[in-house]
Design a protein around this motif. Structure first.
Motif, mmCIF file in Angstrom:
data_model
loop_
_atom_site.group_PDB
_atom_site.id
_atom_site.type_symbol
_atom_site.label_atom_id
_atom_site.label_comp_id
_atom_site.label_asym_id
_atom_site.label_seq_id
_atom_site.Cartn_x
_atom_site.Cartn_y
_atom_site.Cartn_z
ATOM 1 N N ARG A 1 62.128 42.961 12.073
ATOM 2 C CA ARG A 1 61.100 44.015 11.747
ATOM 3 C C ARG A 1 60.673 43.897 10.411
ATOM 4 N NH1 ARG A 1 65.576 47.068 12.189
ATOM 5 N NH2 ARG A 1 65.716 48.917 10.664
ATOM 6 N N LYS A 2 59.606 44.420 10.046
ATOM 7 C CA LYS A 2 58.910 44.331 9.031
ATOM 8 C C LYS A 2 58.178 45.631 8.641
ATOM 9 C CE LYS A 2 57.073 40.688 6.309
ATOM 10 N NZ LYS A 2 56.223 39.509 6.305
ATOM 11 N N LYS A 3 58.162 46.245 7.649
ATOM 12 C CA LYS A 3 57.258 47.548 7.276
ATOM 13 C C LYS A 3 56.429 47.114 6.056
ATOM 14 C CE LYS A 3 57.675 52.507 6.260
ATOM 15 N NZ LYS A 3 56.343 52.828 6.766
ATOM 16 N N GLU A 4 55.215 47.331 5.846
ATOM 17 C CA GLU A 4 54.546 47.293 4.949
ATOM 18 C C GLU A 4 53.704 48.662 4.489
ATOM 19 O OE1 GLU A 4 51.954 43.743 4.552
ATOM 20 O OE2 GLU A 4 53.120 42.776 6.156
ATOM 21 N N ALA A 5 53.881 49.026 3.220
ATOM 22 C CA ALA A 5 53.262 50.234 2.789
ATOM 23 C C ALA A 5 51.735 50.285 2.919
ATOM 24 C CB ALA A 5 53.615 50.341 1.305
ATOM 25 N N ALA A 6 51.401 51.058 3.395
ATOM 26 C CA ALA A 6 49.801 51.105 3.376
ATOM 27 C C ALA A 6 48.892 50.684 2.202
ATOM 28 C CB ALA A 6 49.109 52.322 3.789
ATOM 29 N N ASP A 7 49.595 51.466 1.060
ATOM 30 C CA ASP A 7 48.982 51.069 -0.287
ATOM 31 C C ASP A 7 49.411 49.663 -1.034
ATOM 32 O OD1 ASP A 7 51.440 51.389 -0.758
ATOM 33 O OD2 ASP A 7 51.228 53.237 -2.062
ATOM 34 N N GLY A 8 50.197 49.030 -0.251
ATOM 35 C CA GLY A 8 50.598 47.701 -0.622
ATOM 36 C C GLY A 8 51.781 47.721 -1.770
ATOM 37 N N SER A 9 52.193 49.011 -1.884
ATOM 38 C CA SER A 9 53.254 48.940 -3.051
ATOM 39 C C SER A 9 54.809 48.624 -2.821
ATOM 40 C CB SER A 9 53.269 50.440 -3.364
ATOM 41 O OG SER A 9 53.963 51.216 -2.262
ATOM 42 N N PHE A 10 54.885 48.133 -1.306
ATOM 43 C CA PHE A 10 56.185 47.675 -0.957
ATOM 44 C C PHE A 10 56.357 46.944 0.455
ATOM 45 C CE2 PHE A 10 56.787 51.681 0.825
ATOM 46 C CZ PHE A 10 57.394 51.599 2.062
ATOM 47 N N ILE A 11 57.219 45.921 0.648
ATOM 48 C CA ILE A 11 57.357 45.255 1.908
ATOM 49 C C ILE A 11 58.804 45.303 2.119
ATOM 50 C CG2 ILE A 11 57.061 43.191 3.351
ATOM 51 C CD1 ILE A 11 54.633 42.457 1.613
ATOM 52 N N LEU A 12 59.083 46.019 3.372
ATOM 53 C CA LEU A 12 60.604 45.593 3.720
ATOM 54 C C LEU A 12 60.718 44.655 4.925
ATOM 55 C CD1 LEU A 12 61.225 49.509 4.075
ATOM 56 C CD2 LEU A 12 61.655 48.228 1.937
ATOM 57 N N ALA A 13 61.608 43.729 4.823
ATOM 58 C CA ALA A 13 61.801 42.753 5.868
ATOM 59 C C ALA A 13 63.345 42.749 6.234
ATOM 60 C CB ALA A 13 61.383 41.309 5.247
ATOM 61 N N TYR A 14 63.495 43.167 7.463
ATOM 62 C CA TYR A 14 64.810 43.167 7.903
ATOM 63 C C TYR A 14 65.291 41.876 8.648
ATOM 64 C CZ TYR A 14 64.428 48.386 6.966
ATOM 65 O OH TYR A 14 63.963 49.301 6.495
ATOM 66 N N LEU A 15 66.413 41.258 8.199
ATOM 67 C CA LEU A 15 66.478 39.901 8.831
ATOM 68 C C LEU A 15 67.840 40.155 9.644
ATOM 69 C CD1 LEU A 15 66.425 37.704 5.696
ATOM 70 C CD2 LEU A 15 64.788 38.390 7.206
ATOM 71 N N GLY A 16 67.749 39.603 10.817
ATOM 72 C CA GLY A 16 69.182 39.618 11.783
ATOM 73 C C GLY A 16 69.643 38.162 12.206
ATOM 74 N N ASP A 17 70.715 38.401 12.704
ATOM 75 C CA ASP A 17 71.660 37.001 12.944
ATOM 76 C C ASP A 17 71.474 36.957 14.392
ATOM 77 O OD1 ASP A 17 73.475 38.604 14.209
ATOM 78 O OD2 ASP A 17 74.779 38.313 12.632
ATOM 79 N N GLY A 18 70.617 37.489 15.164
ATOM 80 C CA GLY A 18 70.513 37.546 16.674
ATOM 81 C C GLY A 18 71.741 37.667 17.290
ATOM 82 N N LYS A 19 73.043 38.080 16.779
ATOM 83 C CA LYS A 19 74.000 38.446 17.663
ATOM 84 C C LYS A 19 74.599 39.762 17.392
ATOM 85 C CE LYS A 19 75.535 33.787 16.212
ATOM 86 N NZ LYS A 19 74.763 33.829 15.083
ATOM 87 N N SER A 20 74.491 40.371 16.300
ATOM 88 C CA SER A 20 74.787 41.719 15.802
ATOM 89 C C SER A 20 73.673 42.781 15.591
ATOM 90 C CB SER A 20 75.869 41.735 14.740
ATOM 91 O OG SER A 20 75.112 41.518 13.544
ATOM 92 N N ASP A 21 73.796 43.845 15.717
ATOM 93 C CA ASP A 21 72.724 44.734 15.231
ATOM 94 C C ASP A 21 72.624 44.986 13.579
ATOM 95 O OD1 ASP A 21 72.170 45.390 17.928
ATOM 96 O OD2 ASP A 21 73.540 46.885 17.998
#
Length: 123
Positions: free
Chosen positions: A32-52
């Motif tokens: 999943r990914k979250k981008e700030a409306a004002d472009g100030s940050f981006i969060l990218a969540y990485l997973g291994d496909g096996k755990s939460d």
């Protein structure tokens, strides 16, 4: 009360470079990914496909300089089912930063200098 691990955060200077590294080196995918409306940050969540559990990569627009990682005494650890093949792959990528043969583990570092411990599945 019960607590469950959710995620760990690493701040990164070049999000695309980090995403490429984590995919190539460890097979981690953006879940999943979250981008700030004002472009100030981006969060990218990485997973291994096996755990939460996820690794959150945070890119901040107003922080172009390298992050101070202190003495690099913290790290993320992953297990791998084929330790020898993994070690050879990471050697070829040039990202092995410490090999502890006595303990049977090694560390790689990502583009921002974070250390990641690689542990064989069965010790």
């Amino acid at each position: 009360m019960n607590y469950t691990f959710n995620h760990l955060n690493f701040n990164v200077c070049d999000l695309q470079k980090s995403l490429t590294f984590y995919k190539e080196a460890l097979g981690l995918e953006v879940v999943r990914k979250k981008e700030a409306a004002d472009g100030s940050f981006i969060l990218a969540y990485l997973g291994d496909g096996k755990s939460d559990f996820t690794l959150e990569l945070t890119w901040l627009k107003d922080h172009p300089q390298k992050y101070d990682l202190g003495e690099e005494e913290f790290h993320l650890a992953l297990t791998v089912n084929d330790y020898e093949a993994s070690f050879k792959k990471h050697q070829a990528m040039g990202c092995v930063c410490f090999n502890n043969e006595a303990m049977g583990i090694y560390f790689i570092n990502d583009p921002d200098g974070y250390w990641i411990e690689i542990v064989p599945l069965k010790r």
